[in-house]
Every structure is written in C-alpha cells, then in structure tokens.
Design an enzyme around this catalytic site. Structure first.
Site, short mmCIF file in Angstrom:
data_model
loop_
_atom_site.label_atom_id
_atom_site.label_comp_id
_atom_site.label_asym_id
_atom_site.label_seq_id
_atom_site.Cartn_x
_atom_site.Cartn_y
_atom_site.Cartn_z
N HIS A 143 -0.12 5.21 -1.33
CA HIS A 143 -0.09 6.38 -0.46
C HIS A 143 1.05 7.33 -0.82
O HIS A 143 0.98 8.52 -0.50
CB HIS A 143 0.03 5.93 1.00
CG HIS A 143 -1.23 5.33 1.53
ND1 HIS A 143 -2.03 5.95 2.47
CD2 HIS A 143 -1.85 4.15 1.25
CE1 HIS A 143 -3.08 5.18 2.74
NE2 HIS A 143 -2.99 4.08 2.01
N ASP A 144 2.07 6.82 -1.46
CA ASP A 144 3.15 7.70 -1.91
C ASP A 144 2.81 8.35 -3.25
O ASP A 144 2.86 9.58 -3.38
CB ASP A 144 4.46 6.90 -2.03
CG ASP A 144 5.64 7.79 -2.36
OD1 ASP A 144 5.70 8.92 -1.83
OD2 ASP A 144 6.51 7.38 -3.15
N HIS A 202 -6.73 -4.77 -1.91
CA HIS A 202 -7.33 -5.24 -0.65
C HIS A 202 -7.56 -6.75 -0.66
O HIS A 202 -8.20 -7.28 0.24
CB HIS A 202 -8.64 -4.50 -0.39
CG HIS A 202 -8.44 -3.08 0.02
ND1 HIS A 202 -9.48 -2.17 0.12
CD2 HIS A 202 -7.32 -2.39 0.34
CE1 HIS A 202 -9.00 -1.00 0.50
NE2 HIS A 202 -7.69 -1.10 0.63
N ASN A 238 -3.11 7.97 6.93
CA ASN A 238 -1.92 7.18 7.26
C ASN A 238 -1.78 6.85 8.75
O ASN A 238 -1.32 5.76 9.10
CB ASN A 238 -0.66 7.91 6.81
CG ASN A 238 -0.58 8.04 5.30
OD1 ASN A 238 -1.33 7.40 4.56
ND2 ASN A 238 0.32 8.89 4.82
N ARG A 285 0.81 -1.22 0.00
CA ARG A 285 0.00 0.00 0.00
C ARG A 285 0.84 1.27 0.00
O ARG A 285 0.35 2.35 -0.30
CB ARG A 285 -0.93 0.00 1.21
CG ARG A 285 -1.94 -1.13 1.12
CD ARG A 285 -3.22 -0.80 1.85
NE ARG A 285 -3.71 -1.88 2.67
CZ ARG A 285 -4.01 -3.11 2.24
NH1 ARG A 285 -3.81 -3.43 1.00
NH2 ARG A 285 -4.47 -4.01 3.07
#
Length: 330
Positions: A64-65, A191, A92, A60
């Site tokens: 998120h980056d 997921h 986060n 993940r």
C-alpha cells in the site's frame, strides 16, 4: 480498461521513469545504526505474540505504500487541515491496521539512533520480518529511502485495486510498475496470511457481476461456509481467513485457489484467467518456487521510488517541523 485507470497507469509510468531516485543498498545502516534490523525484527516478534494478525497487516504496508508514489512512507502520514492522506482512502479505510507497530519500532530506533532510520525503510524491513516470522522466506533488503513530505488520498483511490478486481486489471496495474505476471501472482501470495472483511465478498456470494447469483467458481462447500460467515444483510465487518492456514506463510493460498476456495474475487480469478492460472498451479505444487518468486517480487517492488524530495521523519505520522527560513524558501 477504464479511462481513469489508463490515466493512473500513465502517471505511474511518468513518475517512475523520469524521477531521480536515491540509491538503495543492503546494509545501509551498518555504520550509522547497526542495530536497526535487529530492533525492527524484535519489535515485530513482540507484536505478533500480542496480536498474531499484526503480521499480515504490517506485511501489506509495503504494497500500500510502494504502489502509491513509491516506497516513501506516505501512507503513514495522518491527515492535516491542508492534506488528506492515504489512511482514509478506499483501499485503506477499515482495512489497514497495526500502524501502532510502526510507531513502536520508530520510537525504539529514535532512542537508539535518532534521526537516522526512515519510516519508509522501517516498512520494508518490518514487511520482510512479518513474512519470516510467519514461516516464510528470508531475504536481504535494500535500504536508504527517505520519507515523503506529503500524501495523497486521491492518488491512493485512483491506484490501489479493489477486492472486486479481476486478474486482467491486476496485470495492467503491475505492468505499470514493470512487474511481470509472475511477479503479480507471487505477490498475491501475500494473502497466504491474514483475514479480510465480509464487505469484500458479499457481492461474490449474492450478486456476482450484477447477476443476482453467486460466483459459480466458488466450491460449493466453501460457499456454504462463507454464507454462514457473511449472510446477506449481516455485519460486513466480520472477517474471514484468506486461506486455510492464515497465520502460516506457505503455499496453501494457491492450493485453495486451485480448489475454488479463494476468499477474494481478485484472488480466485488468478486461477480462472489463462495468463495467471499456470503460475497458480506451479506455486500450489512447489512452495520453493513460490517463495523464490515472492522474494524477487518484493525486492522489485521495494525499488519503486518517485524521486520527490524527502526527509527522515522523527514521527512516522507527521512531517518534521521545518525552520522558518526553509519554509520561506520552499
């Protein structure tokens, strides 16, 4: 769509269409650090043996980056007195974990080929390897990124979606990055592995859309299971599996959505929205189609860059010390 979200999409569009970006290519470290990809995969394998959940956590990181100002390892920077980084952003904090895995990879790479492999590229390689080592597809990653010199908690808060998001909001978000509806559904298949906290679903169980009632799309027996796991007033840090095979990267996630057994609201709405439902149905029946679409989406996401100045950090948690003359010129 809310005005703040529209503003975020506008900033995304400006950032990714006007920037001059670094060319990325497969085998970027073939001459400068030929062992790089082997080292990343080996460290990932060891960490997954020690802590199986690290696979989902590290995978993940790419999401998120890359979604926050491009794939530049900004999310790995610790806060400083002059900068609030992304680790404590709403999406986060109490969610992302396993930063120490990236630290371990970086330490090994710095020993073998110092000052060569960026933290941003480590995220891309480690995310791929987390999928592969969990039984998912393999692919050739493009490398050559630089690490950012700063991070922004505000940007992360404004951009990253909530577990309460629905498919419509997710489609708008992904469209801002030139990622299609099919890309979005396939990438949601991340997921397929991992867990999430009760905090993310208590509203679905007891107060969906402020109704004081549960989400009617949850399959009754699955709802009973979630009620036991996440009772009203209980510990919201308890975690539950995102699908029925949480350590195996497969298409079970999509089968569960068809059956009304999606853990997160943002997952289950992929089957209730007409624009996304057809892809959920396809991927639930055809794992190869899911794998192919997931790989395509990960590669496209990995191409996101802001074009901002960067460096190769020696420690992924902080920018390099800069010479006095460089500080005076900046």
């Amino acid at each position: 769509m809310s005005p703040p979200f529209l503003a975020s999409l506008l900033l995304i569009s400006i950032a990714f269409t006007s920037a001059s970006v670094v060319p990325l290519q497969p085998g970027f470290y073939a001459e400068t650090c030929p062992e790089a990809e082997f080292i990343v995969k080996d460290v990932m394998r060891r960490n997954m043996i020690r802590e199986p959940r690290s696979a989902a956590s590290v995978m993940r990181f790419q999401f998120h980056d890359c979604f926050v100002n491009g794939c530049d390892a900004s999310m790995l920077l610790d806060d400083t007195p002059n900068m609030l980084g992304e680790k404590l952003s709403l999406s986060n904090i109490d969610s992302l974990r396993s930063y120490e895995v990236i630290d371990e990879i970086k330490k090994e790479l710095e020993r073998v080929c110092p000052g060569t492999v960026s933290c941003a590229d480590i995220i891309i390689m480690a995310s791929r390897d987390a999928v592969v080592l969990s039984g998912g597809p393999d692919w050739e990653v493009k490398l050559g990124r630089e690490d950012s010199l700063t991070a922004s908690q505000e940007d992360a808060n404004n951009i990253m979606p909530s577990p309460r998001a629905n498919a419509s909001l997710l489609m708008d978000l992904f469209e801002g990055y030139n990622l299609s509806v099919k890309d979005m559904v396939a990438l949601s298949g991340s997921h397929s592995i991992g867990q999430a906290r009760c905090f993310s679903i208590v509203f679905r169980l007891y107060n969906q859309s402020g109704s004081g009632k549960p989400d009617p799309t949850i399959e009754p027996r699955y709802k009973e299971k979630l009620n036991r796991l996440c009772p009203l007033g209980g510990d919201e840090n308890v975690t539950g599996d995102l699908d029925a095979t949480p350590t195996m990267f497969d298409n079970r996630y999509f089968k569960d959505l068809v059956a009304g057994r999606g853990f997160l609201n943002s997952d289950q709405t992929l089957y209730t929205f007409p624009e996304t439902r057809k892809y959920v149905a396809l991927f639930s029946k055809d794992q190869r189609a899911f794998f192919n679409a997931f790989v395509e989406g990960m590669i496209k996401m990995g191409d996101l860059q802001s074009g901002r100045p960067g460096e190769i950090r020696s420690n992924c948690r902080m920018v390099n010390s800069r010479p006095v003359n460089a500080l005076l010129e900046s």
